[in-house]
Design a protein around this motif. Structure first.
Motif, short mmCIF file in Angstrom:
data_model
loop_
_atom_site.label_atom_id
_atom_site.label_comp_id
_atom_site.label_asym_id
_atom_site.label_seq_id
_atom_site.Cartn_x
_atom_site.Cartn_y
_atom_site.Cartn_z
N TYR A 170 0.86 -1.61 -0.24
CA TYR A 170 -0.03 0.27 0.21
C TYR A 170 0.79 0.58 -0.26
O TYR A 170 0.87 2.47 -1.05
CB TYR A 170 -0.95 0.03 1.22
CG TYR A 170 -2.20 1.21 1.37
CD1 TYR A 170 -2.87 1.62 0.58
CD2 TYR A 170 -0.97 2.12 1.98
CE1 TYR A 170 -3.32 2.60 0.98
CE2 TYR A 170 -2.04 3.42 2.17
CZ TYR A 170 -3.12 3.66 1.66
OH TYR A 170 -3.59 4.26 1.94
N ASP A 171 2.20 1.36 0.89
CA ASP A 171 2.80 2.49 1.30
C ASP A 171 3.53 2.96 0.03
O ASP A 171 4.26 3.82 -0.75
CB ASP A 171 3.84 2.16 2.14
CG ASP A 171 3.38 2.43 3.19
OD1 ASP A 171 2.22 2.83 3.38
OD2 ASP A 171 4.24 2.05 4.38
N ILE A 173 2.73 1.60 -3.36
CA ILE A 173 1.77 2.28 -4.17
C ILE A 173 1.56 3.43 -3.99
O ILE A 173 1.73 4.71 -5.33
CB ILE A 173 0.83 1.72 -4.12
CG1 ILE A 173 0.75 0.00 -5.29
CG2 ILE A 173 -0.07 2.28 -5.58
CD1 ILE A 173 0.17 -1.09 -4.47
N GLN A 174 1.26 3.75 -3.34
CA GLN A 174 1.24 5.64 -3.06
C GLN A 174 2.38 6.35 -3.20
O GLN A 174 2.33 7.43 -4.08
CB GLN A 174 1.18 6.12 -1.45
CG GLN A 174 -0.61 4.93 0.01
CD GLN A 174 -0.89 5.26 -1.53
OE1 GLN A 174 -1.95 6.54 -1.51
NE2 GLN A 174 -2.09 4.25 -2.20
N ALA A 175 3.59 5.77 -2.72
CA ALA A 175 5.09 6.50 -2.80
C ALA A 175 5.14 6.81 -3.99
O ALA A 175 5.06 7.90 -5.17
CB ALA A 175 5.96 5.24 -2.27
N GLN A 177 2.93 6.63 -7.05
CA GLN A 177 2.09 7.13 -7.37
C GLN A 177 2.52 8.58 -7.22
O GLN A 177 2.44 9.03 -8.45
CB GLN A 177 0.57 7.03 -7.62
CG GLN A 177 0.27 5.65 -7.79
CD GLN A 177 -1.20 5.04 -7.74
OE1 GLN A 177 -1.51 5.62 -6.88
NE2 GLN A 177 -1.87 4.50 -8.54
N ALA A 178 2.95 9.06 -5.67
CA ALA A 178 3.21 10.61 -5.76
C ALA A 178 4.71 10.33 -6.58
O ALA A 178 4.61 12.52 -7.09
CB ALA A 178 3.26 10.60 -3.92
N ARG A 179 5.59 10.11 -6.62
CA ARG A 179 6.28 10.64 -7.44
C ARG A 179 6.73 10.21 -8.59
O ARG A 179 7.31 10.19 -9.50
CB ARG A 179 8.17 9.70 -6.09
CG ARG A 179 7.65 9.74 -5.15
CD ARG A 179 9.58 9.25 -5.18
NE ARG A 179 9.13 8.63 -3.23
CZ ARG A 179 10.12 8.10 -2.26
NH1 ARG A 179 11.32 8.01 -3.53
NH2 ARG A 179 10.11 8.08 -0.96
N ILE A 208 -5.12 -5.35 -2.89
CA ILE A 208 -4.64 -3.56 -2.54
C ILE A 208 -4.26 -2.63 -3.72
O ILE A 208 -4.44 -2.01 -4.67
CB ILE A 208 -3.40 -3.66 -1.20
CG1 ILE A 208 -3.91 -3.60 0.70
CG2 ILE A 208 -2.89 -2.50 -1.12
CD1 ILE A 208 -3.06 -4.59 1.11
N ARG A 211 -6.92 -1.99 -6.19
CA ARG A 211 -7.31 -0.85 -5.78
C ARG A 211 -7.30 0.54 -6.68
O ARG A 211 -7.32 1.36 -7.43
CB ARG A 211 -7.30 -0.54 -4.50
CG ARG A 211 -8.69 -0.46 -3.60
CD ARG A 211 -9.08 -0.60 -2.36
NE ARG A 211 -8.54 0.26 -1.90
CZ ARG A 211 -7.88 0.12 -0.09
NH1 ARG A 211 -7.98 -1.21 0.03
NH2 ARG A 211 -7.54 1.20 0.29
N PHE A 212 -5.99 0.21 -6.80
CA PHE A 212 -4.92 1.39 -6.99
C PHE A 212 -4.81 1.95 -8.63
O PHE A 212 -4.43 2.03 -9.83
CB PHE A 212 -4.27 1.97 -6.48
CG PHE A 212 -4.93 2.38 -5.20
CD1 PHE A 212 -5.19 3.45 -4.86
CD2 PHE A 212 -4.25 1.24 -4.04
CE1 PHE A 212 -5.88 3.76 -3.48
CE2 PHE A 212 -4.39 1.48 -2.24
CZ PHE A 212 -5.27 2.13 -2.93
#
Ligand code: GDP
Length: 299
Positions: A170-171, A173-175, A177-179, A208, A211-212
């Motif tokens: 999860y972390d 994928i967030q990272a 996508q953010a970067r 997970i 979802r993204f």
């Protein structure tokens, strides 16, 4: 043979001995089939695959009215290429900005090294790669991935040992996508024992990811080392069907005379070989091409 197939030298010796015996045979006799069988087994082609191959060749020898060992030899090369199928490059998503790849393999198989090699290769090709340390069972595994990440200048997302692998993914994928990363390689389970529920872990991770990244994960790769050979295959086969493997990375081909293992792998697992590891350095990973692999064995 091309320089980059130097790692096959010892397997090639087995094959060339076989080639000489077979090619010098003017008559196709039972001895020829026995010799062929023995040589293929010695190169670790695997009992099941060898039996199938010999049967197939005998049928062809009859149907095509082959008369010489040289004809059998040509047919063998064709069958070996067919067994391996088409070359199968890594699948990169055309739909999502982020491609997600999961990699599994028992500890010591060369999983971390292979992930680093793949990441370096993709970076070199212009991709923005990120790694996720979701094999959280061993602290050493996390540390090792971090060391590789620094060495190849690829960011590694990690948590504490024994953290939930799903949370790490999860972390990550967030990272990613953010970067603006476009490839995320997840270092997943290092334990494939049946007691521990790998299926559950992968299902959670998949949920997970989806979802993204709805069309992900795009690859689910297993790392198998050639020296462990047939034993490693037994374990891999158990769940290859259940988890939807998309490919295999065979490591340590440089430290064994068992290049024939590649045929047993594709035949047994029914998935393509993506890469072969040929050493400990980051550049020691070659994309697998069936045609040139077989050509190198008979060179
Ligand atoms: P992991 O526990 O599965 O992550 O395995 P590692 O990536 O730590 O590799 C285990 C050992 O095998 C290390 O010493 C690696 O350098 C070595 N190794 C990995 N791939 C290869 C390869 O293709 N050839 C050789 N000779 N050694 C390899």
């Amino acid at each position: 043979p091309p320089q980059r197939f130097g790692f096959l030298n010892r397997t090639r010796q087995l094959f060339s001995r076989m080639s000489t015996t077979v090619e010098e045979t003017d008559l196709i006799t039972d001895t020829l089939w026995d010799d062929l069988e023995e040589s293929l087994l010695a190169a670790d082609v695997g009992p099941r695959t060898v039996i199938w191959l010999i049967e197939r060749l005998r049928e062809r020898a009859d149907a095509e009215q082959m008369r010489t060992g040289a004809q059998v030899q040509r047919a063998l090369r064709e069958e070996l290429v067919d067994l391996l199928g088409d070359s199968s490059p890594l699948h990169l998503s055309q739909r999502s900005p982020l491609t997600v790849m999961l990699v599994i393999g028992v500890n010591g198989s060369g999983k971390t090294t292979s992930i680093a090699k793949m990441a370096a290769r993709l970076s070199h090709e212009g991709h923005k790669v990120m790694l996720a340390a979701a094999d959280t069972f061993r602290a050493a595994a996390i540390d090792q991935l971090k060391v590789w990440g620094e060495r190849i200048s690829v960011p590694v997302i990690s948590q504490q040992p024994n953290a939930d692998p799903g949370a790490v993914v999860y972390d990550a994928i967030q990272a990613a996508q953010a970067r603006g990363s476009d490839v995320l390689i997840v270092d997943t389970a290092g334990r494939l024992q049946t007691k521990y529920n790998l299926m559950e872990e992968l299902k959670k991770i998949n949920k997970i990811i989806q979802r993204f990244v709805p069309d992900g994960p795009h690859e689910l790769l297993i790392v198998i080392d050639a020296p462990t050979g047939q034993n490693a295959l037994l374990q891999a086969r158990k769940f290859a069907e259940d988890i939807g493997l998309t490919g295999v990375i065979i490591t340590k081909m440089d430290s064994t005379a068992k290049g024939g293992f590649a045929f047993a792998v594709t035949d047994d697992l029914g998935v393509p070989i993506k890469f072969i590891g040929t050493g400990e350095k980051v550049e020691d990973l070659i994309p697998f091409d069936p045609q040139s692999f077989v050509a190198a064995l008979f060179a």
